[in-house]
Design a protein around this motif. Structure first.
Motif, PDB file in Angstrom:
ATOM      1  N   THR B 157       6.893   2.522  13.819  1.00  0.00           N
ATOM      2  CA  THR B 157       6.680   1.716  12.620  1.00  0.00           C
ATOM      3  C   THR B 157       6.973   0.274  13.010  1.00  0.00           C
ATOM      4  N   GLN B 216      11.576   7.689   6.587  1.00  0.00           N
ATOM      5  CA  GLN B 216      10.315   8.413   6.447  1.00  0.00           C
ATOM      6  C   GLN B 216      10.064   9.245   7.704  1.00  0.00           C
ATOM      7  N   ALA B 220       4.624   4.617  10.729  1.00  0.00           N
ATOM      8  CA  ALA B 220       3.650   4.041   9.794  1.00  0.00           C
ATOM      9  C   ALA B 220       2.667   3.135  10.513  1.00  0.00           C
ATOM     10  N   LEU B 223       3.021  -2.470   9.405  1.00  0.00           N
ATOM     11  CA  LEU B 223       3.214  -2.691   7.968  1.00  0.00           C
ATOM     12  C   LEU B 223       3.758  -4.096   7.753  1.00  0.00           C
ATOM     13  N   ARG B 271       0.087  -1.858   1.638  1.00  0.00           N
ATOM     14  CA  ARG B 271       0.328  -0.739   2.581  1.00  0.00           C
ATOM     15  C   ARG B 271       1.779  -0.289   2.502  1.00  0.00           C
ATOM     16  N   TYR B 275       2.815   3.359   1.287  1.00  0.00           N
ATOM     17  CA  TYR B 275       3.482   4.199   2.293  1.00  0.00           C
ATOM     18  C   TYR B 275       4.814   4.719   1.771  1.00  0.00           C
TER      19      TYR B 275
END
Lengths: 279, 279
Positions: B157, B216, B220, B223, B271, B275
């Motif tokens: 991420t 999470q 991702a 971001l 986003r 997310y």
């Protein structure tokens, strides 16, 4: 005025043609590579490893007015980590050393792979977005050079090469493969669909353009070194077959298209043409 | 399930707030930096220099499930060569070592400076075109990590931070300067025109978002970590004056706008929001 120009990667595909152009033009050329090769003759040769350059590399190259920098290791694997793990830092250190030693002008072979997966006609104003480690590393080298050159008097011409073809090309290249197949008498030549549009220059023409760029005063910044004309790979192959009178039939669709290239892209040659006409 | 998360740059501005968020959430946190600081307490601290990490860095960090990587040296000089000459290669080597040692997930602080001089609302789809050595080096680190992660199971991420403000910020920052001026009783505060539009988050909110991203499952990708709301620097300053009941009057137009930032840009938070809601 007799210019003094050094060339790295002088034993490579483009390098040999650049040396020939320089000598034909009566220019005082110094060729450099790791090891001498019979393909380069008629000029001074300096053996030099970019990964471990001597401290006096600039002087050993004869304190040139221009360096045409073509050397780049690790091809044709466009996705190897080698490009950013080894090649980028060593190229940066080598060129920074020459700039600090007083090199007035640097002409570097960039690549259309700096653009990444962008389709259509690509101008130098398009933001770069490389998808291969090779394209990324060339783009990163250019940016790093621009950052340090903002503080020096060295000028930069960054010539983004599109596709080349001609004698002496690597055995894996399309031209080398089909000419070898034709020369050994193969009846058919298996290849990709051939519909992809590319921008091709004969290597001798690309070499001539590199030399013209080197002879201009000052730096041009980023320029596409290209024909400006999209041509399908199929048409190019058919052109070779006619031009060289080969008795071979291409079989299209045997191999997939590469996924790291757009289906259709070519360079805008406007900046190149304007620059060479207007100086 | 109790997560185990390590944080680099833990003694820095954002790092201290991230550690606090992790501890508040009952998460098993390991803080790391070159030297321990009184600003970090209540969790295990590991002294570690990213420029010279031990071979067993991953184990020393307690074999974390997630690394929140905030460390980056050489700021606030956004144009120093340090960023690509030293910081980029050492950060890459450090993180590659952790990835090879089996780190499951990496959350890295990116920067809006990766976008370069692009105006308006910036989404993650915009091609990066950094104009500072700092932005370039962060962008290059991200690309290099993406190249090696394509071949591993580590997830990434990459949280592009926009502007932060809050207690503990570097003395040169706007918030630190005006709060210091107000606290020492200055009547006026000289500043820029203040009309520039930016995307600001209080540091505690940015830290909370970083922790949410870390918790999470999976990565991702890229971001924006931002508010999504453009605010003029003038309005922000006036908001602080009211909120903290400062008795100080800003004098606008005393300093020029920086030339390495667009006049008006902010992040798209779509986003990020999607997310975090959808996971």
């Amino acid at each position: 005025m007799k210019s003094h120009i050094a060339v790295t990667g002088a034993t490579g595909f483009l390098g040999r043609h650049v040396i020939k152009c320089l000598l034909d033009a009566g220019i005082d050329a110094v060729a450099t590579a790791r090891t001498r090769s019979a393909t380069v003759s008629g000029c001074r040769f300096v053996s030099l490893d970019i990964a471990n350059p001597p401290l006096d590399a600039f002087e050993r190259l004869g304190s040139p007015e221009v360096l045409i920098h073509l050397a780049w290791d690790g091809l044709p694997n466009y996705r190897s980590h080698h490009h950013f793990e080894q090649e980028l830092p060593r190229q940066y250190r080598f060129l920074k050393g020459l700039i600090e030693a007083g090199l007035p002008k640097l002409v570097v072979a960039g690549t259309c792979f700096e653009y990444g997966l962008q389709s259509g006609e690509l101008s130098e104003q398009a933001p770069t977005n490389p998808c291969t480690t090779y394209g990324f590393s060339k783009d990163a080298l250019r940016r790093q050079l621009e950052y340090i050159m903002a503080e020096t008097s060295t000028s930069l011409t960054w010539a983004r090469l599109f596709y080349l073809w001609g004698e002496g090309q690597a055995p894996g290249s399309l031209y080398a493969q089909i000419s070898a197949a034709a020369n050994r008498g193969d009846a058919r030549f298996p290849m990709s669909g051939g519909e992809q549009l590319r921008d091709y220059l004969p290597v001798s023409q690309a070499a001539d353009l590199m030399v013209q760029l080197a002879l201009q005063s000052g730096g041009a910044g980023v320029l596409n070194l290209c024909s400006g004309q999209p041509v399908s790979v199929r048409s190019l192959v058919e052109h070779w077959i006619v031009e060289y009178d080969w008795n071979i039939i291409p079989t299209f669709g045997c191999y997939p298209y590469p996924d790291y290239e757009p289906m259709a892209f070519w360079g805008s040659a406007s900046r190149l043409i304007n620059y060479l006409i207007q100086g």
